[in-house]
Scaffold this active site. Structure first.
Site, mmCIF file in Angstrom:
data_model
loop_
_atom_site.group_PDB
_atom_site.id
_atom_site.type_symbol
_atom_site.label_atom_id
_atom_site.label_comp_id
_atom_site.label_asym_id
_atom_site.label_seq_id
_atom_site.Cartn_x
_atom_site.Cartn_y
_atom_site.Cartn_z
ATOM 1 N N TYR A 139 30.423 96.605 -75.542
ATOM 2 C CA TYR A 139 30.302 97.282 -76.824
ATOM 3 C C TYR A 139 31.238 96.602 -77.815
ATOM 4 O O TYR A 139 32.445 96.518 -77.584
ATOM 5 C CB TYR A 139 30.666 98.767 -76.708
ATOM 6 C CG TYR A 139 30.297 99.498 -77.967
ATOM 7 C CD1 TYR A 139 29.088 100.181 -78.065
ATOM 8 C CD2 TYR A 139 31.106 99.443 -79.095
ATOM 9 C CE1 TYR A 139 28.714 100.814 -79.236
ATOM 10 C CE2 TYR A 139 30.745 100.066 -80.272
ATOM 11 C CZ TYR A 139 29.545 100.744 -80.333
ATOM 12 O OH TYR A 139 29.160 101.354 -81.499
ATOM 13 N N GLN A 200 24.061 106.053 -78.948
ATOM 14 C CA GLN A 200 22.714 105.614 -78.553
ATOM 15 C C GLN A 200 22.741 104.244 -77.860
ATOM 16 O O GLN A 200 21.963 103.998 -76.927
ATOM 17 C CB GLN A 200 21.741 105.616 -79.749
ATOM 18 C CG GLN A 200 22.111 104.715 -80.915
ATOM 19 C CD GLN A 200 23.063 105.380 -81.908
ATOM 20 O OE1 GLN A 200 23.717 106.379 -81.598
ATOM 21 N NE2 GLN A 200 23.166 104.807 -83.103
ATOM 22 N N ASN A 223 34.297 103.923 -81.650
ATOM 23 C CA ASN A 223 34.810 105.125 -82.320
ATOM 24 C C ASN A 223 34.724 106.348 -81.397
ATOM 25 O O ASN A 223 34.443 106.219 -80.207
ATOM 26 C CB ASN A 223 34.057 105.348 -83.635
ATOM 27 C CG ASN A 223 32.572 105.615 -83.400
ATOM 28 O OD1 ASN A 223 32.152 105.957 -82.295
ATOM 29 N ND2 ASN A 223 31.773 105.441 -84.432
ATOM 30 N N SER A 246 46.482 101.758 -81.389
ATOM 31 C CA SER A 246 47.266 100.604 -80.960
ATOM 32 C C SER A 246 48.772 100.867 -81.108
ATOM 33 O O SER A 246 49.189 101.670 -81.933
ATOM 34 C CB SER A 246 46.856 99.407 -81.812
ATOM 35 O OG SER A 246 47.340 98.226 -81.245
ATOM 36 N N GLN A 268 50.835 95.765 -85.897
ATOM 37 C CA GLN A 268 50.110 96.885 -85.275
ATOM 38 C C GLN A 268 49.819 97.967 -86.297
ATOM 39 O O GLN A 268 48.740 98.552 -86.309
ATOM 40 C CB GLN A 268 50.874 97.475 -84.083
ATOM 41 C CG GLN A 268 50.872 96.571 -82.871
ATOM 42 C CD GLN A 268 49.513 96.017 -82.552
ATOM 43 O OE1 GLN A 268 48.579 96.766 -82.273
ATOM 44 N NE2 GLN A 268 49.358 94.713 -82.611
ATOM 45 N N HIS A 271 46.541 98.084 -88.216
ATOM 46 C CA HIS A 271 45.271 98.406 -87.555
ATOM 47 C C HIS A 271 44.730 99.747 -88.019
ATOM 48 O O HIS A 271 43.525 99.933 -88.144
ATOM 49 C CB HIS A 271 45.467 98.502 -86.037
ATOM 50 C CG HIS A 271 45.262 97.204 -85.332
ATOM 51 N ND1 HIS A 271 44.071 96.556 -85.313
ATOM 52 C CD2 HIS A 271 46.104 96.423 -84.608
ATOM 53 C CE1 HIS A 271 44.173 95.438 -84.619
ATOM 54 N NE2 HIS A 271 45.401 95.333 -84.174
ATOM 55 N N GLU A 336 51.659 99.721 -75.100
ATOM 56 C CA GLU A 336 50.559 98.760 -74.969
ATOM 57 C C GLU A 336 51.109 97.331 -75.104
ATOM 58 O O GLU A 336 50.898 96.492 -74.242
ATOM 59 C CB GLU A 336 49.528 99.049 -76.069
ATOM 60 C CG GLU A 336 48.322 98.143 -76.031
ATOM 61 C CD GLU A 336 47.441 98.303 -77.267
ATOM 62 O OE1 GLU A 336 47.887 98.909 -78.268
ATOM 63 O OE2 GLU A 336 46.305 97.791 -77.239
ATOM 64 N N HIS A 337 51.800 97.058 -76.222
ATOM 65 C CA HIS A 337 52.401 95.739 -76.455
ATOM 66 C C HIS A 337 53.912 95.897 -76.443
ATOM 67 O O HIS A 337 54.451 96.745 -77.155
ATOM 68 C CB HIS A 337 52.018 95.194 -77.832
ATOM 69 C CG HIS A 337 50.542 95.076 -78.054
ATOM 70 N ND1 HIS A 337 49.815 96.018 -78.748
ATOM 71 C CD2 HIS A 337 49.649 94.126 -77.684
ATOM 72 C CE1 HIS A 337 48.541 95.644 -78.797
ATOM 73 N NE2 HIS A 337 48.402 94.502 -78.158
ATOM 74 N N ASP A 370 47.061 88.480 -79.177
ATOM 75 C CA ASP A 370 45.821 89.110 -79.627
ATOM 76 C C ASP A 370 44.663 88.119 -79.694
ATOM 77 O O ASP A 370 43.508 88.503 -79.515
ATOM 78 C CB ASP A 370 46.004 89.691 -81.038
ATOM 79 C CG ASP A 370 46.474 91.126 -80.986
ATOM 80 O OD1 ASP A 370 46.524 91.698 -79.882
ATOM 81 O OD2 ASP A 370 46.807 91.671 -82.047
ATOM 82 N N GLU A 424 38.843 116.332 -35.661
ATOM 83 C CA GLU A 424 38.282 116.784 -36.937
ATOM 84 C C GLU A 424 36.981 117.561 -36.751
ATOM 85 O O GLU A 424 36.343 117.959 -37.728
ATOM 86 C CB GLU A 424 38.036 115.573 -37.861
ATOM 87 C CG GLU A 424 39.320 114.881 -38.295
ATOM 88 C CD GLU A 424 39.099 113.743 -39.303
ATOM 89 O OE1 GLU A 424 37.923 113.397 -39.572
ATOM 90 O OE2 GLU A 424 40.099 113.211 -39.813
ATOM 91 N N HIS A 429 30.624 111.321 -34.772
ATOM 92 C CA HIS A 429 31.523 110.181 -34.934
ATOM 93 C C HIS A 429 32.128 109.795 -33.582
ATOM 94 O O HIS A 429 32.197 108.611 -33.240
ATOM 95 C CB HIS A 429 32.664 110.535 -35.902
ATOM 96 C CG HIS A 429 32.254 110.592 -37.342
ATOM 97 N ND1 HIS A 429 31.410 111.548 -37.853
ATOM 98 C CD2 HIS A 429 32.596 109.799 -38.398
ATOM 99 C CE1 HIS A 429 31.246 111.348 -39.156
ATOM 100 N NE2 HIS A 429 31.952 110.294 -39.510
#
Lengths: 438, 438
Positions: A139, A200, A223, A246, A268, A271, A336-337, A370, A424, A429
């Protein structure tokens, strides 16, 4: 209009530090019940009506009319034409970034992604076969936040893993295509691409339609609708992580030019207003110098409104007792960074337990990572680096255990298995193991 | 009462095969809206009220009253006492299984789970640091389906990964404890254990309470409430897969004693009426012989009612054209357990692309893998082997990218990054790279 970027100024010596720190860190991905319901409806509709439903939603949400799904496919020659249309500088930058990302992920596959096996003393063979997924969907967001670098970062690890069928989806609202995104798909070796997006597109990839082939896994950012759709189809297909805003955390010992650190915090913050930029440093004068550089540089930034809001609402400059304490706080954040902006980064690196990516030394700006250093820029956010990892070749591989028990091995293993199976209450088994005993 | 186990008899030569095959395979984890809502309420309540809520739900759902959470903790000496109370045969079986599971997962860590790095020609350092999670929670079902082997299979990989804090939760309805489960926790090196279960135990682990520490990841099987709770807390903590009913697929060339294959089909069927056992074989006479063994052996099985229903409702004996076609069908199913019951299993193994675990040769009964061969018995079900893997050391590790760009590297990388960043409209990123240029 003049913007002001005023990150919170905290000190670990302050009695209220824990309270202020917790408040600043607080972020939760509130689930919106209305979005959840609309996404559930879209998924069900695409599952039932296939292409027809995807076409309708694309017309409605992306203002893009098409006679049929075939009209929404981007053919290879169109991807190549987009690449050819770019200025030489951009073509070279894309190819150079792709080359470095590819060679890093090849090293990753070699280090951690190969099949292995061994035989034990009974001659029993044990191991794991590592194989690529057959088909994956990527995506790629469209519209205002169109990131060709994300195409490279998703498609190249899939390619290196050996995935034979990489399907990209990218919404093109009103039919406006981003040449850099299409060119990146060409450079990264995307096999098929469709100009669809939203829930979709996720549904089309997860269930398959007459035109869009069903994939085994869907990766890539999107999103709130895309995130909700991915979470919902998890189990039918694999998904990568659900990304939050971020974040960057800079650990500074005060030896890096303060303007470099200020710009890294901006990188950052620009963003997203929800992005989070934090500086941890034991030197109060240096923190003041970084704030001066923030004030000086902000008016030059085209995205100053976003930067100012992000830094003021969510940013922090934190004075620590020493670098050890700064490392301990960084581990609590699990950013994250994580930039270690120090003359001696290897002294601190072993203390850093949780981070998506660790950038060592003043020259390693987060932005190099990046785009083109090689490692993946899809990284765990919101503290999930405590338990998850950068996107990698391993996300496009899966493992099958291999077991071949010898006749001799079946004698010893069979007795152990039977004892435990009877314990068990699973007699089938136990009997299956006992039948192999001489 | 006499039970009949009548798996569907299909042939790929039949015109209706595709239809019948699809019908037999169909299974969907229907989400129950009522369960979803109750789980959401329980999670919110435990998040808010902590221990008090957990105590109330434990009293209500498990009929287990306790004055405080401390009373629901199983101390190490109680785990050890459970182990000491077992017959020698069971103690030895547990220890022997644990030893083999441990050595397999140590090999797995060595093969695929170590940190790595390299320097490129510019002196730039790239790699990944692989580290254990700090703390994990293991859910162990209690009551009628109490599986000590699952304790070993979840706790040992966590231990081998280097997790410092392994917290087990196991419901004990009416306070009845299973000595084998407690003993397995002792053998596997579980650090703390609580007799709580259901959505309330998942909530306690995910959010933490005054008594139960917050973990980074939750693994282990459970009922519909547990599965729903795990799916809901995903993102706050990591989770392993959501398991569906157990499955076995046997690929047979007709050389294995048919009673062995019949018993192997029973060994999954006995788990659950929804479990699925399938035989694929190109030899019609052999298929008939397996059915005769099913009929002969069924009356001997204590769990014959479950086996009969599972095989009749969901089982299939499928005649194929040849072994190649059998392998192709197996790939479409992507079974959890795949037995290659052939004199020449290595001829077929390379054709098998999707499976949780592959058992090669007539001596390798699936039940040996369930208990003590070494590989993990927590495997992807319901076709998810197309994109996911057995539980392993990697589930208890995470990775951080390591990047150290040299001054020389920053010159070339900085130009590439700046071109791409400007192309994406991210000027802060571009400027951060450009500032490092000489």
């Amino acid at each position: 209009m003049e913007f002001v970027a005023a990150p919170a100024r905290l000190s670990t010596a302050d009695a209220l530090f824990e309270h202020d720190f917790a408040q600043r860190l607080h972020w939760s991905a509130d689930t919106d019940a209305a979005i959840e319901q609309r996404v559930a409806d879209i998924l069900a509709d695409v599952q039932q009506r296939g292409d027809a439903a995807v076409l309708e939603y694309t017309a409605r949400f992306d203002s893009l009319q098409a006679a049929d799904m075939a009209a929404l496919e981007l053919k290879q020659d169109e991807l190549k034409a987009a690449f050819d249309s770019l200025p030489a500088e951009q073509r070279e930058a894309l190819e150079s970034a792709a080359r470095r990302v590819r060679s890093y992920h090849e090293a990753q596959k070699k280090a951690n992604g190969e099949s292995w096996s061994y035989r034990d003393e009974d001659g029993t063979l044990l191991g794991q076969k590592v194989t690529p997924l057959d088909r994956v969907g990527i995506y790629v967001p469209g519209g205002k936040a169109a990131y060709p670098s994300s195409v490279l970062m998703n498609a190249i690890p899939a390619h290196v893993a050996g995935v034979q069928d990489i399907i990209m989806v990218v919404p093109t609202p009103k039919g406006e295509k981003n040449a850099l995104v299409l060119a990146a798909a060409y450079v990264a070796g995307v096999h098929r691409a469709f100009t669809i997006g939203g829930a979709q597109a996720v549904a089309a990839l997860a269930y398959g339609t007459a035109t869009v082939p069903k994939v085994d896994k869907i990766t890539g950012p999107g999103n709130a609708y895309v995130a909700s759709a991915k979470k919902r189809v998890f189990g039918i297909v694999g998904i990568d992580m659900i990304a939050g805003p971020s974040e960057i955390l800079v650990l500074a010992d005060g030896t890096t030019p303060p303007e470099w650190v200020a710009m890294d915090l901006f990188s950052q913050a620009e963003h997203d207003e929800l992005a989070q930029s934090i500086l941890l440093c034991p030197d109060a004068d240096y923190i003041a110098a970084v704030q001066r550089e923030i004030d000086r540089l902000l008016p030059e930034m085209p995205r100053q409104a976003i930067i100012a809001k992000s830094l003021t609402d969510r940013g922090a400059l934190i004075l620590t007792k020493d670098m050890e304490e700064a490392c301990a706080i960084s581990n609590r954040i699990a950013p994250e960074h994580l930039e270690v902006s120090s003359r001696d980064p290897h002294k601190w690196e072993p203390l850093l337990r949780h981070a998506g990516a660790i950038f060592l030394g003043a020259y390693t700006s987060e932005s190099l990572g990046d785009y083109c250093a090689g490692p993946n820029h899809v990284l765990p956010t919101s503290g999930t680096a405590r338990f998850s990892s950068p996107l990698g070749v391993y996300d496009f591989q899966k493992r099958s255990s291999i077991i071949e028990v010898s006749e001799a091995g079946a004698q010893t293993l069979g007795k152990t298995a039977a004892v435990l199976a009877y314990g068990e209450g699973l007699q089938g088994h136990a009997r299956a193991a006992e039948m192999r005993l001489k």
